[in-house]
Scaffold this active site. Structure first.
Site, PDB file in Angstrom:
ATOM      1  N   LYS A  59     -19.843 -12.945 -22.167  1.00 26.21           N
ATOM      2  CA  LYS A  59     -21.010 -12.106 -20.976  1.00 26.21           C
ATOM      3  C   LYS A  59     -22.181 -12.620 -21.877  1.00 26.21           C
ATOM      4  CE  LYS A  59     -18.621 -11.222 -17.198  1.00 26.21           C
ATOM      5  NZ  LYS A  59     -18.843 -10.877 -15.997  1.00 26.21           N
TER       6      LYS A  59
ATOM      7  N   GLU B 124     -19.137  -3.296 -17.927  1.00 32.32           N
ATOM      8  CA  GLU B 124     -18.412  -4.006 -17.754  1.00 32.32           C
ATOM      9  C   GLU B 124     -17.045  -3.730 -17.636  1.00 32.32           C
ATOM     10  OE1 GLU B 124     -20.043  -7.338 -16.788  1.00 32.32           O
ATOM     11  OE2 GLU B 124     -17.814  -7.935 -16.421  1.00 32.32           O
ATOM     12  N   ASP B 125     -15.524  -3.827 -17.282  1.00 31.77           N
ATOM     13  CA  ASP B 125     -14.618  -3.769 -17.215  1.00 31.77           C
ATOM     14  C   ASP B 125     -13.745  -2.878 -17.839  1.00 31.77           C
ATOM     15  OD1 ASP B 125     -13.745  -6.480 -16.130  1.00 31.77           O
ATOM     16  OD2 ASP B 125     -13.472  -7.523 -17.764  1.00 31.77           O
TER      17      ASP B 125
ATOM     18  N   ASP C  54     -20.940  -4.525 -13.900  1.00 31.51           N
ATOM     19  CA  ASP C  54     -20.528  -6.499 -12.985  1.00 31.51           C
ATOM     20  C   ASP C  54     -19.977  -6.661 -12.462  1.00 31.51           C
ATOM     21  OD1 ASP C  54     -22.029  -8.976 -12.919  1.00 31.51           O
ATOM     22  OD2 ASP C  54     -20.384  -9.662 -14.059  1.00 31.51           O
ATOM     23  N   ASP C  55     -18.112  -5.699 -12.361  1.00 32.41           N
ATOM     24  CA  ASP C  55     -17.788  -5.666 -11.842  1.00 32.41           C
ATOM     25  C   ASP C  55     -18.325  -5.389 -10.165  1.00 32.41           C
ATOM     26  OD1 ASP C  55     -15.845  -6.847 -13.754  1.00 32.41           O
ATOM     27  OD2 ASP C  55     -16.729  -4.544 -14.395  1.00 32.41           O
TER      28      ASP C  55
ATOM     29  N   ARG D 274     -10.169  -2.048 -18.594  1.00 33.65           N
ATOM     30  CA  ARG D 274      -9.289  -2.949 -17.594  1.00 33.65           C
ATOM     31  C   ARG D 274     -10.089  -4.115 -17.568  1.00 33.65           C
ATOM     32  NH1 ARG D 274     -12.510  -4.424 -12.829  1.00 33.65           N
ATOM     33  NH2 ARG D 274     -12.491  -5.726 -14.696  1.00 33.65           N
TER      34      ARG D 274
ATOM     35  N   ASN E 256      -8.742 -12.378 -12.023  1.00 29.77           N
ATOM     36  CA  ASN E 256      -8.257 -13.238 -12.951  1.00 29.77           C
ATOM     37  C   ASN E 256      -7.954 -12.522 -13.902  1.00 29.77           C
ATOM     38  OD1 ASN E 256     -10.754 -14.829 -12.297  1.00 29.77           O
ATOM     39  ND2 ASN E 256     -12.284 -13.246 -12.915  1.00 29.77           N
TER      40      ASN E 256
ATOM     41  N   TYR F 180     -15.225 -18.554 -20.991  1.00 23.55           N
ATOM     42  CA  TYR F 180     -14.979 -17.157 -20.553  1.00 23.55           C
ATOM     43  C   TYR F 180     -13.825 -16.725 -19.713  1.00 23.55           C
ATOM     44  CZ  TYR F 180     -16.263 -13.127 -18.592  1.00 23.55           C
ATOM     45  OH  TYR F 180     -15.752 -10.766 -18.852  1.00 23.55           O
TER      46      TYR F 180
HETATM   47  P1  NAD Z   1      -8.969  -1.950  -9.165  1.00 22.36           P
HETATM   48  O1  NAD Z   1      -7.926  -2.066 -10.142  1.00 22.36           O
HETATM   49  O2  NAD Z   1     -10.126  -1.294  -9.470  1.00 22.36           O
HETATM   50  O3  NAD Z   1      -8.654  -2.531  -7.739  1.00 22.36           O
HETATM   51  C1  NAD Z   1      -6.771  -3.139  -7.035  1.00 22.36           C
HETATM   52  C2  NAD Z   1      -6.738  -3.033  -6.425  1.00 22.36           C
HETATM   53  O4  NAD Z   1      -6.180  -3.676  -5.893  1.00 22.36           O
HETATM   54  C3  NAD Z   1      -6.927  -1.746  -5.933  1.00 22.36           C
HETATM   55  O5  NAD Z   1      -6.427  -1.219  -4.646  1.00 22.36           O
HETATM   56  C4  NAD Z   1      -4.722  -1.730  -5.984  1.00 22.36           C
HETATM   57  O6  NAD Z   1      -4.184  -0.942  -4.994  1.00 22.36           O
HETATM   58  C5  NAD Z   1      -4.325  -3.613  -5.202  1.00 22.36           C
HETATM   59  N1  NAD Z   1      -3.365  -3.729  -5.177  1.00 22.36           N
HETATM   60  C6  NAD Z   1      -3.006  -3.798  -6.585  1.00 22.36           C
HETATM   61  N2  NAD Z   1      -1.625  -4.973  -5.936  1.00 22.36           N
HETATM   62  C7  NAD Z   1      -2.042  -4.867  -4.560  1.00 22.36           C
HETATM   63  C8  NAD Z   1      -0.403  -5.463  -3.976  1.00 22.36           C
HETATM   64  N3  NAD Z   1       0.507  -6.443  -4.133  1.00 22.36           N
HETATM   65  N4  NAD Z   1      -1.390  -5.981  -2.233  1.00 22.36           N
HETATM   66  C9  NAD Z   1      -2.757  -4.993  -1.919  1.00 22.36           C
HETATM   67  N5  NAD Z   1      -3.093  -4.624  -2.799  1.00 22.36           N
HETATM   68  C10 NAD Z   1      -2.791  -3.924  -4.487  1.00 22.36           C
HETATM   69  O7  NAD Z   1      -9.580  -3.413  -9.975  1.00 22.36           O
HETATM   70  P2  NAD Z   1     -11.071  -4.343  -9.779  1.00 22.36           P
HETATM   71  O8  NAD Z   1     -11.539  -3.820 -10.950  1.00 22.36           O
HETATM   72  O9  NAD Z   1     -11.019  -4.495  -8.555  1.00 22.36           O
HETATM   73  O10 NAD Z   1     -10.620  -6.019 -10.234  1.00 22.36           O
HETATM   74  C11 NAD Z   1      -9.494  -6.405  -9.269  1.00 22.36           C
HETATM   75  C12 NAD Z   1      -9.671  -8.012  -9.817  1.00 22.36           C
HETATM   76  O11 NAD Z   1     -10.677  -8.913  -9.645  1.00 22.36           O
HETATM   77  C13 NAD Z   1      -9.504  -8.688 -11.099  1.00 22.36           C
HETATM   78  O12 NAD Z   1      -8.148  -9.056 -11.378  1.00 22.36           O
HETATM   79  C14 NAD Z   1      -9.863  -9.085 -11.796  1.00 22.36           C
HETATM   80  O13 NAD Z   1     -10.820  -9.917 -12.655  1.00 22.36           O
HETATM   81  C15 NAD Z   1     -11.129  -9.301 -10.483  1.00 22.36           C
HETATM   82  N6  NAD Z   1     -12.230  -9.959 -10.541  1.00 22.36           N
HETATM   83  C16 NAD Z   1     -12.931 -11.296 -10.324  1.00 22.36           C
HETATM   84  C17 NAD Z   1     -14.486 -11.347 -10.115  1.00 22.36           C
HETATM   85  C18 NAD Z   1     -15.021 -12.377  -9.926  1.00 22.36           C
HETATM   86  O14 NAD Z   1     -13.841 -13.470  -9.889  1.00 22.36           O
HETATM   87  N7  NAD Z   1     -15.918 -13.030 -10.183  1.00 22.36           N
HETATM   88  C19 NAD Z   1     -14.938  -9.783 -10.503  1.00 22.36           C
HETATM   89  C20 NAD Z   1     -14.853  -8.888 -10.248  1.00 22.36           C
HETATM   90  C21 NAD Z   1     -13.057  -8.504 -10.521  1.00 22.36           C
END
Ligand code: NAD
Length: 539
Positions: A166, A237-238, A260-261, A148, A399, A95
């Site tokens: 997953k 997912e994603d 899941d996200d 995504r 991530n 993963y």
């Molecule tokens: P998304 O695209 O829906 O949201 C991203 C957000 O970040 C948006 O609101 C955007 O405006 C903001 N953003 C972008 N650049 C920025 C900056 N420089 N400063 C401030 N805000 C900024 O994406 P998402 O689905 O919410 O996922 C975001 C991240 O979270 C991904 O990298 C994903 O891998 C990670 N994630 C981690 C886990 C985990 O660790 N378990 C789980 C889910 C998602």
């Protein structure tokens, strides 16, 4: 087909039946395997030693990923035993972060189909395509449209690595039989031009279908699953955030599904926050939390924390006052006219502030990053958090590793070792000036979704509710030992993941029966149902 009738080379080529050199002499007689294997009969333990040694000979993570992938295609039980008995080492390979690289290279390292691809060209025939899947009792489907992938953006059909990974975790971490699992790629095209121009790309080389054309295809898939695999849980997912929310809202009240996200991430983060109170001494209901990023992950976490705060006695509007969001355009506040629907409940009556300005104004105890942008927690941010807290809590969730808001080393160094830190992708232990050593926690959804999924299956649930994720978060937080808390760690040891998943599953299934969400009669002993479901990797 009766498995006993699968003999000779067909048995060796069947990953769920193959034991390779561990077939006994009697089995070699019975299944006509003499001559098709070397003379020596080895135990599975010896095989494990061999594959582990060979894995260690691989020179890069992607080579290790390919190695494990082909082991899974040859000998499923050996693969899952290797993964579940060495989960800390294997998780970063099967993963995040390696799966991100594997998705980027998916078309170039492709060897064999491992999931089901449903393409926009299959419209009108999705039911028939689902029936091509070799297993008839599918219980868990992880589906993506690849738009995504982690923080890596639109990877189109290359995103198939995510459902495959997953679902491997469902088996390795919750003992769900691999035959119950079906990875699905909804190939609706890609807006990633470099992929479309890659001659090795394996998906539709057209722009993504959108709007009603897209939603009706997803709907055909969801409805076909109800008919062909009526017991299956669908894990989204994603997906790109607007689609992720649209699909979740459309189906969550009538179909057994979750995202899941949004929801898994939320429970994982809430659990870390709950556990952190055991270190800081703060009462959870008194916390102020700030998010950098206001997409699906951050808002999902906010929504579940709101539910948890309300469960602690706050009104909804009091709970909302505790949750502040900053995105790439600044603070989520009423004066903005560019907010997405999921941001609106968190838009405060507050003039626009910069990120640092918002930290200094709001003085959060907890800062959660989910931006997908590496380096956004810089030293000023960490120092501002330290100004307002003896032990600020920092969750750097993006991530893969390259997108993490800050590294563990940075967080501990910039805070003089005072931060309570966890990240989405794993970081190695850190030693800072003065010789103090820290083991950063990994806020990985794997702590949550396998247990919730298993609980939903054991309870034969009709739907998945947010309360199930609340239960999962609270159960997980209680698994962090006193010693772990004393060491600043807010997630339990991953080596205990199977037990943790079983505990979460038991709590979730109990809730399913209490709420009457079950579709089958309640069994006398839930623990026994769960034990009976466990996949046996040992031969
Ligand atoms: P998304 O695209 O829906 O949201 C991203 C957000 O970040 C948006 O609101 C955007 O405006 C903001 N953003 C972008 N650049 C920025 C900056 N420089 N400063 C401030 N805000 C900024 O994406 P998402 O689905 O919410 O996922 C975001 C991240 O979270 C991904 O990298 C994903 O891998 C990670 N994630 C981690 C886990 C985990 O660790 N378990 C789980 C889910 C998602």
């Amino acid at each position: 087909m009766n498995e006993e009738l699968i003999i000779g080379i067909d048995r060796l080529k069947n990953p769920s039946l193959n034991k390779s050199t561990a077939f006994t002499s009697e089995e070699r007689d019975k299944y006509k395997l003499h001559g098709l294997l070397p003379t020596a009969i080895t135990t599975q333990d010896t095989q494990l030693k061999r594959v582990l040694a060979n894995l260690h000979r691989q020179e890069s993570n992607i080579a290790r990923y390919i190695f494990l992938n082909s082991l899974q295609s040859r000998n499923e039980r050996l693969f899952f035993r290797l993964v579940s008995e060495n989960i800390k080492e294997m998780l970063p390979i099967i993963y995040t972060p390696t799966v991100g690289e594997a998705c980027q290279e998916f078309a170039h390292i492709y060897q064999q189909q491992k999931g089901l691809t449903l393409s926009a060209t299959n419209r009108g025939q999705i039911k028939e395509v689902l029936q091509n899947w070799p297993h008839k009792d599918v219980r868990i489907i992880v589906v993506t449209d690849g738009e995504r992938i982690l923080g890596l953006g639109d990877l189109g059909a290359n995103g198939m690595g995510i459902p495959i990974g997953k679902l491997s975790l469902y088996t390795a971490c919750a003992g769900i039989h691999p035959e119950y699992c079906m990875p699905v790629m909804l190939d609706v095209g890609t807006n990633n031009v470099s992929l479309r121009e890659d001659p090795l790309y394996l998906g539709l080389t057209q722009k993504r279908i959108q709007g009603d054309e897209y939603l009706s295809l997803v709907d055909e898939f969801v409805q076909a699953v109800q008919e062909i695999f009526p017991k299956a849980l669908i894990q989204f997912e994603d997906f790109l955030t607007p689609n992720a929310y649209a699909l979740l809202e459309k189906y969550r009240k009538s179909i057994l599904c979750f995202n899941d996200d949004i929801q898994g991430t939320a429970a994982m983060a809430l659990s870390g926050v709950l556990a952190s109170c055991g270190i800081t001494g703060h009462a959870f209901k008194d916390l102020r939390l700030m998010f950098l990023g206001a997409g699906s992950a951050a808002t999902g976490i906010g929504d579940l924390i709101k539910l948890a705060l309300v469960a602690e006695g706050l009104t909804e509007s009091e709970a909302v006052q505790r949750l502040w969001f900053v995105d790439e355009n600044g603070l989520i506040c009423k004066e903005r006219d560019d907010l997405m629907p999921h941001n609106l409940p968190y838009a405060h009556e507050q003039p626009m502030l910069s990120f640092i300005g918002a930290i200094n104004h709001f003085k959060p105890h907890v800062l959660i990053g989910a931006t997908g942008v590496g380096g956004t927690f810089n030293s000023k941010v960490v120092k501002a958090m330290c100004k307002h807290n003896e032990h600020p809590v920092l969750l750097s969730l993006s991530n893969p590793t390259s997108r993490s808001e800050c590294t563990a080393q940075q967080a501990y160094e910039w805070s003089d070792g005072n931060v309570i830190f966890a990240s989405g992708s794993p970081f190695p232990p850190v030693t800072i000036e003065g010789g103090r050593r820290f083991i950063p926690g990994q806020g990985n959804n794997v702590y949550i979704f396998p247990g919730v999924g298993l609980g939903a299956l054991a309870g034969d649930a009709s739907i998945i509710t947010d309360e199930m994720f609340l239960i999962a978060a609270k159960t997980l937080a209680k698994q962090v030992s006193k010693t772990e808390l004393l060491n600043g760690t807010i997630y339990p040891d991953l080596d205990n993941i199977l037990d943790i998943s079983l505990l979460i599953a038991e709590q979730v299934a109990t809730y399913v029966f209490e709420q009457g969400l079950n579709r089958s009669p309640q069994p006398g002993d839930i623990k026994k149902v769960l034990q009976d479901m466990m996949y046996n990797t040992i031969y």
